[in-house]
Each structure stands twice: as structure tokens, then as C-alpha cells.
Design an enzyme around this catalytic site. Sequence first.
Site, short mmCIF file in Angstrom:
data_model
loop_
_atom_site.label_atom_id
_atom_site.label_comp_id
_atom_site.label_asym_id
_atom_site.label_seq_id
_atom_site.Cartn_x
_atom_site.Cartn_y
_atom_site.Cartn_z
N ARG A 1 0.82 -1.22 0.00
CA ARG A 1 0.00 0.00 0.00
C ARG A 1 0.85 1.27 0.00
NH1 ARG A 1 -3.92 -0.65 4.91
NH2 ARG A 1 -4.44 1.49 4.32
N GLU B 1 -9.31 -13.39 15.89
CA GLU B 1 -9.20 -12.42 14.80
C GLU B 1 -10.60 -11.96 14.39
OE1 GLU B 1 -6.46 -11.11 13.24
OE2 GLU B 1 -5.34 -12.04 14.86
#
Length: 455
Positions: A19, A158
Site C-alpha cells: 500500500r 481475529e
Amino acid sequence: MTDPVPLAIVTLAAGKGTRMKSDLHKVLHPIAGRPMIEHLLAAAAELAPQRSVVIAGHGREQLEAQLGDRADIAVQDPQLGTGHAVQQAEAALAGFAGDVLILYGDVPFVSAATMRAMIERLHGADEPAVVVLGFEPADTLSYGRVIAEGDRIVKMVEHKDATEAERACRLCNSGLMAVRSADLFGLLARVGNDNAQGEYYLVDVVNVANAVGRTCAVVVTADPHEVEGINSRAELAVAEHRWQNRRRRAAMDDGATLIAPEAVWFAWDTQLGRDVLVEPNVFFGPGVVVADAVTIRANSHIEGARLASGVEVGPFARLRPGAVLEEGAKIGNFVEVKKAVMGKGAKANHLSYIGDAEVGAGANLGAGTITCNYDGYFKHKTVIGERAFIGSNSALVAPVRIGADAIVGAGSTVTRDVLDGELRIVRGEQLVKPGWADRFHDAMKKKKAAEKGKA
């Protein structure tokens, strides 16, 4: 008293950082002029770790070049999750008996106090197998959750694997952990990859420890911002903004005046004394030390410079690495100083370049003075004596020495040493022709009138 338990730091930095869209490794992108991983390792250094291991993947060579022998580099290839990443440190920590603090290179602002709190909790009376750093963000987004009773962890999950009830929990997992070396790799060996990503999650060491009856604990940071990760240029800019705001406030709390705090940019190591005045649009690069009662006027750029008390800089001045301004020296508008010492009370007020030079106390460099320090191959030094006066628009061709109390006439190009107390003028003789200009103007006016007549 017992001897302190040895500490090892394991820093995860194997991600590709896609990114960021950069050839530079993500954790080497700077904040306040310092690579983000260096911010993190500096905080960890306050705990005096005996070992430091960085887990690398993409960009390993860049990390090796940055860190040198300050850390062992362990490579994760292929990359099968955070638990698998930490396993790569096992060889580097062979024979190490102590505590292991697991950090992330793209989470650079975890404080030494927070790290210390994690280690202290690891040695609590209940002797937890794992201590997790938790936080409570304004928006829980997709963070993993810490399901706890008091500070005892019941379950780690998670976000993608969590139930709706578990997602309602606001206590999130930062990913940072403290574990004894005697426990760490045994727990990791029992972690599986039966999850949505098919990866070996580091957080599962908590669930493994719980399953065998071990206690695990959470320490909650009071500042959620210290565990925010940086994964994009936008997040990097936000981190820079937050860091700068904290530094500006600290500068003012320590006795500096920032007329427009939002328009002053600090480096990670900038030092300002008391009663320093900083006008708007001043940028500090790394390596700047400013003593008390210094005035830095607007639109100045200062890097690698030392300013003694009473110095005045700017506006529109540039101080480059190696600039040293002694007490009461003055650098004015559009003056650049590089690798040069300006002695006590010395002045260069306008439009000058002072490079590779030593300027004596009380010397005055007129507007447009240039030290010609580079011959195309090598740099050379200019030495200007105490109380010397350099006239405007003078070029001092180094290597050259101007003596104490000497005067260099305006417009001179000096290529040979000037003795103490000497006057040196190096320019063409002024030619005077009385009446020549009047005759020239008359002739030109007549010629112009004749041209108009032809038209």
C-alpha cells in the site's frame, strides 16, 4: 534484590508494504526525519535488551544496510502469518534464556513505559505465559479482539473469525506480546492454521496456553494512538502530524515561543533552549541544537547546525550540516551556511554563501559575499580573521585566508591571502569620460528621430 531478567526484542518487518507503493521498505519511511523502525528500536533500547532480532522478507538488504550489526536479521520465506514470522527468530535466540518482547516495525510509537509494563506483568504473581498489549480504539474496525475477565485473557480471536458477540467487545489486540523464551517456541509449535486465512496467527499462542491451563494476561495502553500501524502514505502523514503536534507542545512547555506552532516542523532530535523564538514556516532537519535566547525568523531551513545563545537567523536563511554559529552571531535573509563556523558576533546579513569556512569573531560579511569553496573536484577552506570586513559582492576563492582587521573592497575577487590589517581591492580601474553620456544620448535621440522620419 534479584538480577534483572535478560530481554530480547523480536521486531516483525517482513511485510511487502504494497500500500505504500514504494521501492523503500515500509519500516524505513521516515517520520520526523527518522525511519519508523528506528523510533521503535530507540524506545526498546531504554529497556537495555541483550538481543534484537528483526524478521525480514521483502527488502531484507535495505534493513541490513540500515541496522548494521545492531540487530540479527532472520528471513521469513514463505510468509505464512505472524506466528510463522516469530518462529524465524528461534535460531537467532538459540541459547537465550529470558523474556522476549514481540514488536512490529510499522507500529513505531509504542513507548518504553508501555513495553516495561508488559514485562512487569509477565513477572506477576500468577506468572502468565503470555502478556498481550490491548487497546480500546474509537472504532474497532477489523482488529482482533481480546476477550478478558479482568486482565486475564479468556480468548483471542481475529476479527474475521469472531462471532457477532465477540466483535461487540471493544478491547482489541495490538499484536504486541511479551513471552518467556522458555515458553515462546513451544507454544508456537502447537499453533495451527485452521482459520479463514490459512495462516499461523501469533495470537493463537494465547489460546494454546489457555488450553493447557496456563494464565495469559492483557495490559491495556492508555493511549490507543501509540499502537496504530502505518500501512500507507496517508497513514504516514497522519503519524507525522500527530508526532509534530506532540513535539510542538513539548517545545513550548520547555520554554520556547512558537508564534505559529502548526507552521514549525521538527526533526526527531531537535533540541531547543529556553526563550527561543521561532517564527512561522521554520523547518528543522536532523542534528540541530539551539541554545537559549535564539531568534529564528520566518521561512528558514536548518539542518545539522549548532546555534549558541543570542544567535539570530533569517528570515529566509538556510543552515546546512556543519554550520556552527557562536554566541551573538547573525545570519540574515537569503544567506546559506554550510560546514562553516561563524565566530562570536560575526555577521552575514544578506544574500551570501558561506561554505567550508571559518569566520572570526566580529567579522562582517557584506551582501553578496561568496566563499568559492569548490574547484570542480575538491572542497577548499576559507579563513576570515576577527573583525575583518568583506565588502559587498566579493568572491573569496578558496583556499584563502583573510587576516584580522583586514578589509576587502566591494566587488573584489580574492585569490591570494590578505594580511592582518590590510586593504585589498581586486577590480578593474574605474574609467571616467566627462560628457560622454550626454553626447551618446544626443546622438541616439537624433538617430531615433531620423528612423521615425523615414517611416
